[in-house]
Write a protein that holds these residues in place. Structure first.
Motif, PDB file in Angstrom:
ATOM      1  N   MET A 248      61.286 113.845  26.126  1.00 19.41           N
ATOM      2  CA  MET A 248      61.202 115.294  26.309  1.00 19.41           C
ATOM      3  C   MET A 248      60.818 115.653  27.738  1.00 19.41           C
ATOM      4  O   MET A 248      61.440 116.508  28.384  1.00 19.41           O
ATOM      5  CB  MET A 248      60.195 115.887  25.321  1.00 19.41           C
ATOM      6  N   GLY A 249      59.770 115.005  28.247  1.00 13.23           N
ATOM      7  CA  GLY A 249      59.327 115.317  29.600  1.00 13.23           C
ATOM      8  C   GLY A 249      60.397 115.048  30.635  1.00 13.23           C
ATOM      9  O   GLY A 249      60.593 115.837  31.578  1.00 13.23           O
ATOM     10  N   SER A 250      61.110 113.930  30.489  1.00 11.48           N
ATOM     11  CA  SER A 250      62.186 113.609  31.432  1.00 11.48           C
ATOM     12  C   SER A 250      63.306 114.646  31.354  1.00 11.48           C
ATOM     13  O   SER A 250      63.868 115.050  32.377  1.00 11.48           O
ATOM     14  CB  SER A 250      62.749 112.216  31.134  1.00 11.48           C
ATOM     15  N   GLY A 251      63.617 115.066  30.132  1.00  7.87           N
ATOM     16  CA  GLY A 251      64.647 116.089  29.969  1.00  7.87           C
ATOM     17  C   GLY A 251      64.245 117.416  30.590  1.00  7.87           C
ATOM     18  O   GLY A 251      65.066 118.102  31.219  1.00  7.87           O
ATOM     19  N   ILE A 252      62.985 117.785  30.415  1.00 11.05           N
ATOM     20  CA  ILE A 252      62.481 119.033  31.015  1.00 11.05           C
ATOM     21  C   ILE A 252      62.544 118.947  32.531  1.00 11.05           C
ATOM     22  O   ILE A 252      62.981 119.884  33.211  1.00 11.05           O
ATOM     23  CB  ILE A 252      61.051 119.323  30.523  1.00 11.05           C
TER      24      ILE A 252
ATOM     25  N   PHE B 108      65.004 121.373  35.337  1.00  8.73           N
ATOM     26  CA  PHE B 108      64.468 122.093  36.498  1.00  8.73           C
ATOM     27  C   PHE B 108      65.065 121.551  37.798  1.00  8.73           C
ATOM     28  O   PHE B 108      65.326 122.325  38.733  1.00  8.73           O
ATOM     29  CB  PHE B 108      62.935 122.010  36.520  1.00  8.73           C
ATOM     30  N   LEU B 109      65.301 120.249  37.876  1.00  7.54           N
ATOM     31  CA  LEU B 109      65.948 119.678  39.057  1.00  7.54           C
ATOM     32  C   LEU B 109      67.373 120.199  39.201  1.00  7.54           C
ATOM     33  O   LEU B 109      67.820 120.520  40.309  1.00  7.54           O
ATOM     34  CB  LEU B 109      65.946 118.153  38.970  1.00  7.54           C
TER      35      LEU B 109
ATOM     36  N   ARG C 213      63.918 106.300  36.431  1.00 11.06           N
ATOM     37  CA  ARG C 213      65.241 105.794  36.057  1.00 11.06           C
ATOM     38  C   ARG C 213      65.865 106.645  34.960  1.00 11.06           C
ATOM     39  O   ARG C 213      67.079 106.918  34.994  1.00 11.06           O
ATOM     40  CB  ARG C 213      65.125 104.335  35.598  1.00 11.06           C
ATOM     41  N   ARG C 214      65.045 107.063  33.989  1.00 17.08           N
ATOM     42  CA  ARG C 214      65.565 107.890  32.902  1.00 17.08           C
ATOM     43  C   ARG C 214      66.087 109.223  33.449  1.00 17.08           C
ATOM     44  O   ARG C 214      67.155 109.701  33.060  1.00 17.08           O
ATOM     45  CB  ARG C 214      64.477 108.127  31.861  1.00 17.08           C
ATOM     46  N   ILE C 215      65.324 109.832  34.341  1.00 18.55           N
ATOM     47  CA  ILE C 215      65.750 111.102  34.940  1.00 18.55           C
ATOM     48  C   ILE C 215      67.002 110.902  35.788  1.00 18.55           C
ATOM     49  O   ILE C 215      67.933 111.718  35.755  1.00 18.55           O
ATOM     50  CB  ILE C 215      64.607 111.720  35.771  1.00 18.55           C
ATOM     51  N   ALA C 216      67.042 109.809  36.550  1.00 21.09           N
ATOM     52  CA  ALA C 216      68.219 109.523  37.385  1.00 21.09           C
ATOM     53  C   ALA C 216      69.461 109.347  36.529  1.00 21.09           C
ATOM     54  O   ALA C 216      70.551 109.834  36.885  1.00 21.09           O
ATOM     55  CB  ALA C 216      67.971 108.277  38.227  1.00 21.09           C
ATOM     56  N   ASP C 217      69.327 108.677  35.400  1.00 26.01           N
ATOM     57  CA  ASP C 217      70.467 108.504  34.493  1.00 26.01           C
ATOM     58  C   ASP C 217      70.937 109.854  33.952  1.00 26.01           C
ATOM     59  O   ASP C 217      72.144 110.107  33.848  1.00 26.01           O
ATOM     60  CB  ASP C 217      70.082 107.596  33.328  1.00 26.01           C
TER      61      ASP C 217
ATOM     62  N   ASP D 288      71.863 112.669  44.111  1.00 24.52           N
ATOM     63  CA  ASP D 288      70.957 112.184  45.148  1.00 24.52           C
ATOM     64  C   ASP D 288      70.103 113.309  45.713  1.00 24.52           C
ATOM     65  O   ASP D 288      68.906 113.126  45.991  1.00 24.52           O
ATOM     66  CB  ASP D 288      71.749 111.510  46.271  1.00 24.52           C
ATOM     67  N   GLU D 289      70.706 114.477  45.885  1.00 19.60           N
ATOM     68  CA  GLU D 289      69.947 115.621  46.406  1.00 19.60           C
ATOM     69  C   GLU D 289      68.860 116.034  45.418  1.00 19.60           C
ATOM     70  O   GLU D 289      67.736 116.359  45.810  1.00 19.60           O
ATOM     71  CB  GLU D 289      70.911 116.785  46.671  1.00 19.60           C
ATOM     72  N   ALA D 290      69.201 116.004  44.111  1.00 21.07           N
ATOM     73  CA  ALA D 290      68.214 116.368  43.099  1.00 21.07           C
ATOM     74  C   ALA D 290      67.084 115.350  43.050  1.00 21.07           C
ATOM     75  O   ALA D 290      65.904 115.718  42.955  1.00 21.07           O
ATOM     76  CB  ALA D 290      68.895 116.477  41.732  1.00 21.07           C
TER      77      ALA D 290
END
Length: 269
Positions: free
Chosen positions: A11-15, A19-20, A38-42, A56-58
Motif C-alpha cells: 500500500m505504501g509503495s503504491g501511494i 504521488f510521484l 525496487r517495488r516503487i521503481a517496478d 527515471d525523472e520520477a
C-alpha cells in the motif's frame, strides 16, 4: 507538493507511486528501503510503459529517509495495529510544521482514537486508498467531529489531484467500504466452509451476476487473509456477532495460507 509516506509495503509503495506520477517530491520512511525502492521503481516502469511518467525523472524525486520537517502531507501506511499507528503518527507530528496535514491509510481503525495521542488531533484525517493504489480510483476520506472544513477541503484537493474520486465518510468502525466489503467476504468464506459452492464459483457468481470487478474470495487473497481476519476481529468487537470471523478463515491464517503474499489462500498464486 512535498509528501511523506510512512510504510513501504504494497500500500505504501503504491501511494508513493501515485504521488510521484503526479509530479510530487516523495519521501518514504521504511526500514526495508532498497526493497521498497525496487517495488516503487517496478511500479513506475509500468506507468512509464503507459506514457504516464518518465520513470527515471520520477525516481529522482524519491527519497528513502525519515519524514522530513518540510513535508506538507504525511500519509501513514503501516500495518493495521492501532498502537503502532499511534506511535508512528505521534513521532511524525513532532517533526512537522503546524500547517502540515497528517493522514492515515487505515481501512477500519477509528481516526478519532488514532488522533487522541496527537497535540493537534483535528489535523489527522483518514485517506483510505485501495489496492492496487495506482489502478483503483476510489479514496475514502474519513472525518471526525473535530475535522475542520479547511482540512477536509485540503484532503479533497489532494485526492482530486491524483485523478481519484473521494467519498466522505464519518468516522465509524470499518467506515463504509471495509464494513460492507468485509461482511460480504466473511459470508463468502462461510459458504465455502458449509460446502455451498467452490471459491471459484462463488467469485464467478459475484463478478458475472453482480458486476463486481473481483470476487470476494480472490479479493481476500489479494488483501491478505491475515489482514481480513484482523479487520473482522476489530469489527466483531465494535459492531457485534455479524462480523464474527468464520472458523475456516482462522484455520487458513493459522496454517500460513494468507493469500497472494504466501502463495496460497483460497487460490494458488
Amino acid at each position: 507538493m512535498k509528501v511523506a509516506v510512512i510504510g513501504g509495503g504494497r500500500m505504501g509503495s503504491g501511494i508513493a507511486q501515485v504521488f510521484l506520477v503526479r509530479g510530487d517530491h516523495v519521501t518514504v520512511q521504511e526500514p526495508l528501503a532498497e526493497q521498497t525502492r525496487r517495488r516503487i521503481a517496478d511500479g513506475l516502469a509500468i506507468a512509464a510503459s503507459k506514457g504516464l511518467v518518465d520513470r527515471d525523472e520520477a525516481l529522482a524525486r524519491l527519497t528513502m529517509d525519515a519524514v522530513p520537517a518540510d513535508a506538507e502531507l504525511v500519509v501513514e501506511a503501516v500495518p493495521e495495529d492501532a498502537a503502532l499507528k499511534i506511535r508512528i503518527l505521534a513521532e511524525a507530528e513532532t517533526r512537522l510544521s503546524r500547517d502540515a496535514l497528517l493522514a492515515s491509510n487505515t481501512s477500519s481503525l477509528s481516526i478519532a482514537e488514532l488522533a487522541a495521542a496527537l497535540d493537534r488531533p483535528e489535523r489527522l484525517i483518514g485517506l483510505h486508498f485501495f489496492n492496487p493504489v495506482p489502478v483503483q480510483r476510489l479514496v475514502e476520506i474519513v472525518v471526525t467531529a473535530a475535522t475542520p472544513p479547511d482540512v477536509l477541503e485540503r484532503a479533497r484537493r489532494v485526492v482530486a489531484g491524483l485523478g481519484k474520486t473521494g467519498v466522505v465518510v464519518n468516522d465509524s468502525p470499518g467506515f463504509a467500504t471495509s464494513r460492507l466489503g468485509v461482511l460480504l467476504g466473511l459470508e463468502a468464506i462461510r459458504m465455502v466452509e458449509e460446502g455451498v459452492a467452490s471459491a471459484e464459483d462463488i467469485d464467478t457468481a459475484m463478478t458475472l451476476g453482480y458486476g463486481h470487478p473481483m470476487g470476494p474470495l480472490r479479493l481476500g487473497d489479494l488483501v491478505g487473509l491475515d489482514v481480513r481476519l484482523a479487520i473482522a476481529e476489530y469489527l466483531h468487537a465494535k459492531l457485534g456477532p455479524r462480523f464474527e470471523p468464520p472458523r475456516l478463515l482462522r484455520e487458513k491464517v493459522a496454517a500460513g495460507e494468507l493469500g497472494r503474499k504466501s502463495g496460497k489462500g483460497f487460490y494458488a498464486w
